[in-house]
Write a protein that holds these residues in place. Structure first.
Motif, PDB file in Angstrom:
ATOM      1  N   GLN A  16       5.471   6.391   0.664  1.00 27.29           N
ATOM      2  CA  GLN A  16       4.257   7.124   1.006  1.00 27.29           C
ATOM      3  C   GLN A  16       3.036   6.287   0.663  1.00 27.29           C
ATOM      4  O   GLN A  16       3.079   5.417  -0.210  1.00 27.29           O
ATOM      5  CB  GLN A  16       4.185   8.447   0.231  1.00 27.29           C
ATOM      6  N   SER A  17       1.931   6.582   1.323  1.00 29.38           N
ATOM      7  CA  SER A  17       0.683   5.870   1.081  1.00 29.38           C
ATOM      8  C   SER A  17       0.174   6.147  -0.329  1.00 29.38           C
ATOM      9  O   SER A  17       0.208   7.285  -0.805  1.00 29.38           O
ATOM     10  CB  SER A  17      -0.364   6.309   2.109  1.00 29.38           C
ATOM     11  N   ILE A  18      -0.319   5.095  -0.991  1.00 29.45           N
ATOM     12  CA  ILE A  18      -0.918   5.276  -2.311  1.00 29.45           C
ATOM     13  C   ILE A  18      -2.132   6.187  -2.216  1.00 29.45           C
ATOM     14  O   ILE A  18      -2.486   6.880  -3.179  1.00 29.45           O
ATOM     15  CB  ILE A  18      -1.318   3.904  -2.922  1.00 29.45           C
ATOM     16  N   CYS A  19      -2.766   6.236  -1.047  1.00 26.71           N
ATOM     17  CA  CYS A  19      -3.927   7.111  -0.847  1.00 26.71           C
ATOM     18  C   CYS A  19      -3.531   8.578  -0.959  1.00 26.71           C
ATOM     19  O   CYS A  19      -4.337   9.418  -1.377  1.00 26.71           O
ATOM     20  CB  CYS A  19      -4.562   6.852   0.515  1.00 26.71           C
TER      21      CYS A  19
ATOM     22  N   THR B 228      -4.729  10.520  -5.400  1.00 26.79           N
ATOM     23  CA  THR B 228      -5.966  10.929  -4.725  1.00 26.79           C
ATOM     24  C   THR B 228      -7.212  10.344  -5.376  1.00 26.79           C
ATOM     25  O   THR B 228      -8.273  10.295  -4.752  1.00 26.79           O
ATOM     26  CB  THR B 228      -6.072  12.465  -4.700  1.00 26.79           C
ATOM     27  N   ASP B 229      -7.111   9.917  -6.636  1.00 28.26           N
ATOM     28  CA  ASP B 229      -8.264   9.317  -7.316  1.00 28.26           C
ATOM     29  C   ASP B 229      -8.162   7.789  -7.338  1.00 28.26           C
ATOM     30  O   ASP B 229      -8.744   7.136  -8.204  1.00 28.26           O
ATOM     31  CB  ASP B 229      -8.383   9.854  -8.741  1.00 28.26           C
ATOM     32  N   PHE B 230      -7.425   7.219  -6.387  1.00 28.13           N
ATOM     33  CA  PHE B 230      -7.262   5.764  -6.343  1.00 28.13           C
ATOM     34  C   PHE B 230      -8.614   5.071  -6.189  1.00 28.13           C
ATOM     35  O   PHE B 230      -8.873   4.037  -6.801  1.00 28.13           O
ATOM     36  CB  PHE B 230      -6.336   5.379  -5.185  1.00 28.13           C
ATOM     37  N   CYS B 231      -9.499   5.639  -5.361  1.00 26.61           N
ATOM     38  CA  CYS B 231     -10.833   5.072  -5.155  1.00 26.61           C
ATOM     39  C   CYS B 231     -11.859   5.835  -5.987  1.00 26.61           C
ATOM     40  O   CYS B 231     -11.840   7.064  -6.039  1.00 26.61           O
ATOM     41  CB  CYS B 231     -11.219   5.139  -3.680  1.00 26.61           C
TER      42      CYS B 231
ATOM     43  N   GLY C 148       0.797  -1.225   0.000  1.00 24.96           N
ATOM     44  CA  GLY C 148       0.000   0.000   0.000  1.00 24.96           C
ATOM     45  C   GLY C 148       0.826   1.269   0.000  1.00 24.96           C
ATOM     46  O   GLY C 148       0.277   2.370  -0.051  1.00 24.96           O
ATOM     47  N   TYR C 149       2.157   1.127   0.046  1.00 20.78           N
ATOM     48  CA  TYR C 149       3.053   2.283   0.061  1.00 20.78           C
ATOM     49  C   TYR C 149       4.025   2.183  -1.118  1.00 20.78           C
ATOM     50  O   TYR C 149       4.427   1.090  -1.524  1.00 20.78           O
ATOM     51  CB  TYR C 149       3.833   2.353   1.372  1.00 20.78           C
ATOM     52  N   PHE C 150       4.418   3.340  -1.639  1.00 28.08           N
ATOM     53  CA  PHE C 150       5.295   3.376  -2.804  1.00 28.08           C
ATOM     54  C   PHE C 150       6.305   4.507  -2.664  1.00 28.08           C
ATOM     55  O   PHE C 150       6.058   5.501  -1.978  1.00 28.08           O
ATOM     56  CB  PHE C 150       4.478   3.563  -4.092  1.00 28.08           C
ATOM     57  N   SER C 151       7.437   4.336  -3.334  1.00 28.71           N
ATOM     58  CA  SER C 151       8.473   5.368  -3.360  1.00 28.71           C
ATOM     59  C   SER C 151       8.506   5.990  -4.747  1.00 28.71           C
ATOM     60  O   SER C 151       8.569   5.285  -5.751  1.00 28.71           O
ATOM     61  CB  SER C 151       9.839   4.754  -3.027  1.00 28.71           C
ATOM     62  N   VAL C 152       8.461   7.308  -4.799  1.00 27.43           N
ATOM     63  CA  VAL C 152       8.487   8.042  -6.066  1.00 27.43           C
ATOM     64  C   VAL C 152       9.720   8.938  -6.090  1.00 27.43           C
ATOM     65  O   VAL C 152       9.951   9.706  -5.151  1.00 27.43           O
ATOM     66  CB  VAL C 152       7.210   8.890  -6.242  1.00 27.43           C
ATOM     67  N   ASP C 153      10.526   8.821  -7.140  1.00 25.99           N
ATOM     68  CA  ASP C 153      11.734   9.642  -7.310  1.00 25.99           C
ATOM     69  C   ASP C 153      12.688   9.523  -6.126  1.00 25.99           C
ATOM     70  O   ASP C 153      13.324  10.501  -5.719  1.00 25.99           O
ATOM     71  CB  ASP C 153      11.356  11.116  -7.517  1.00 25.99           C
ATOM     72  N   GLY C 154      12.769   8.327  -5.555  1.00 29.04           N
ATOM     73  CA  GLY C 154      13.711   8.105  -4.470  1.00 29.04           C
ATOM     74  C   GLY C 154      13.259   8.612  -3.121  1.00 29.04           C
ATOM     75  O   GLY C 154      13.975   8.460  -2.127  1.00 29.04           O
ATOM     76  N   LEU C 155      12.073   9.218  -3.050  1.00 31.04           N
ATOM     77  CA  LEU C 155      11.575   9.735  -1.775  1.00 31.04           C
ATOM     78  C   LEU C 155      11.165   8.585  -0.861  1.00 31.04           C
ATOM     79  O   LEU C 155      10.927   7.467  -1.321  1.00 31.04           O
ATOM     80  CB  LEU C 155      10.385  10.660  -2.015  1.00 31.04           C
ATOM     81  N   PRO C 156      11.074   8.832   0.449  1.00 28.23           N
ATOM     82  CA  PRO C 156      10.620   7.774   1.363  1.00 28.23           C
ATOM     83  C   PRO C 156       9.238   7.270   0.968  1.00 28.23           C
ATOM     84  O   PRO C 156       8.457   7.967   0.315  1.00 28.23           O
ATOM     85  CB  PRO C 156      10.585   8.488   2.723  1.00 28.23           C
TER      86      PRO C 156
ATOM     87  N   LYS D 284     -13.671   5.042  -0.037  1.00 29.41           N
ATOM     88  CA  LYS D 284     -12.726   5.600   0.929  1.00 29.41           C
ATOM     89  C   LYS D 284     -11.445   4.780   0.917  1.00 29.41           C
ATOM     90  O   LYS D 284     -11.469   3.571   1.137  1.00 29.41           O
ATOM     91  CB  LYS D 284     -13.337   5.598   2.329  1.00 29.41           C
ATOM     92  N   CYS D 285     -10.325   5.457   0.678  1.00 31.05           N
ATOM     93  CA  CYS D 285      -9.035   4.772   0.603  1.00 31.05           C
ATOM     94  C   CYS D 285      -8.457   4.580   1.999  1.00 31.05           C
ATOM     95  O   CYS D 285      -8.289   5.536   2.752  1.00 31.05           O
ATOM     96  CB  CYS D 285      -8.064   5.581  -0.264  1.00 31.05           C
ATOM     97  N   ASP D 286      -8.162   3.343   2.333  1.00 30.10           N
ATOM     98  CA  ASP D 286      -7.545   3.005   3.615  1.00 30.10           C
ATOM     99  C   ASP D 286      -6.423   2.002   3.372  1.00 30.10           C
ATOM    100  O   ASP D 286      -6.485   1.194   2.442  1.00 30.10           O
ATOM    101  CB  ASP D 286      -8.559   2.389   4.583  1.00 30.10           C
ATOM    102  N   ILE D 287      -5.403   2.053   4.221  1.00 32.30           N
ATOM    103  CA  ILE D 287      -4.320   1.073   4.164  1.00 32.30           C
ATOM    104  C   ILE D 287      -4.527   0.059   5.275  1.00 32.30           C
ATOM    105  O   ILE D 287      -4.593   0.424   6.451  1.00 32.30           O
ATOM    106  CB  ILE D 287      -2.939   1.743   4.319  1.00 32.30           C
ATOM    107  N   ILE D 288      -4.653  -1.195   4.902  1.00 35.05           N
ATOM    108  CA  ILE D 288      -4.786  -2.283   5.869  1.00 35.05           C
ATOM    109  C   ILE D 288      -3.433  -2.977   5.984  1.00 35.05           C
ATOM    110  O   ILE D 288      -2.872  -3.425   4.978  1.00 35.05           O
ATOM    111  CB  ILE D 288      -5.865  -3.294   5.439  1.00 35.05           C
ATOM    112  N   SER D 289      -2.913  -3.041   7.184  1.00 33.41           N
ATOM    113  CA  SER D 289      -1.592  -3.626   7.404  1.00 33.41           C
ATOM    114  C   SER D 289      -1.517  -5.042   6.847  1.00 33.41           C
ATOM    115  O   SER D 289      -2.372  -5.885   7.126  1.00 33.41           O
ATOM    116  CB  SER D 289      -1.279  -3.643   8.904  1.00 33.41           C
TER     117      SER D 289
END
Length: 253
Positions: A183-186, A190-193, A173-181, A198-203
């Protein structure tokens, strides 16, 4: 000016370091990597330093290579190369790895520590770099390579069992973009859902949009699939029938 003993390492370095304190044992060891970190207190960290492709990262990387490589070459025999692994927040923490081209004496990490400590002492006068020598950390390749990675709380450091290289792997549920730490896909998308999902991250599972019982009209990873009314009615009837069947079984027994 440096002097070399039978081990191939210097027994004295310039700038006033105690020669006796870095005498090396004569028993040969093995080729190895040495990890180290330096904390520069008069430089400010920026988010661009997470991205190894950014101009700011490349410029700072080149600056430290130009400063450190000649210094290490002149004070360490068999020194082969230096790699900047990453920059980390905390003023600026420089995590690096050096490689020796031939087997080296045991206790090389002590020698490297003393040479880098001397570098810290003179860096401000000659290069306007304020390096906190008390935060200096030097370890051999027997150390955990994850110690010198800059993974955040949404990532896990994993070591490749074949190469021994460490890297930060984002949690589900998390991704790195341009080498940054990570972050949540949510947050990243922002238009993931869709359809007011409602976008939520389930462990352990990742991102979900349609929680069971909260949205009966859409389903799918992005709440993109419309559930027809007959199907909804069928699901409702099946649910009620199942409940009644269970209830009657309890009463009967």
């Amino acid at each position: 000016h440096t002097e070399e003993g039978s081990t191939g390492f210097p027994i004295g370095i310039s700038h006033g370091t105690d020669q006796a304190s870095i005498a090396m044992p004569v028993n040969p060891g093995r080729a190895l990597m040495v990890f180290f970190s330096l904390r520069v207190t008069n430089m400010i960290f920026s988010e661009d330093l997470f991205n190894k492709s950014s101009p700011e990262y490349k410029a700072l990387e080149q600056r430290f290579l130009e400063l450190l490589v000649p210094y290490l070459q002149s004070n360490l025999s068999h020194f082969e190369n230096l790699e900047i692994l990453n920059f980390r927040n905390g003023s600026i923490v420089v995590n690096s790895r050096m490689k020796f081209g031939r087997p080296v004496a045991q206790g090389v990490t002590t020698t490297v520590y003393l040479i880098l400590e001397d570098f810290c002492n003179t860096a401000y006068q000659t290069m306007n770099l304020a390096i906190d020598k008390y935060s200096l950390d030097v370890e051999s390749d027997q150390a955990d390579p994850c110690k010198f990675q800059a993974c955040n709380e949404y990532a896990e450091c994993k070591v490749n069992k074949w190469s021994g290289e460490a890297e930060c792997v984002c949690n589900a549920g998390y991704f790195s973009v341009d080498g940054l730490p990570c972050q949540s896909i949510c947050e990243l998308q922002t238009d993931f859902c869709l359809n007011d999902g409602k976008c939520d991250i389930i462990s352990g599972q990742g991102a979900i949009c349609c929680r069971v019982g909260e949205n009966w009209w859409y389903r799918g990873e992005h709440c993109e699939e419309y559930v027809s009314e007959p199907l909804v009615v069928g699901i409702a009837i099946a649910s009620v029938a199942g409940f009644l069947l269970v209830a009657s079984g309890v009463i009967f027994f």
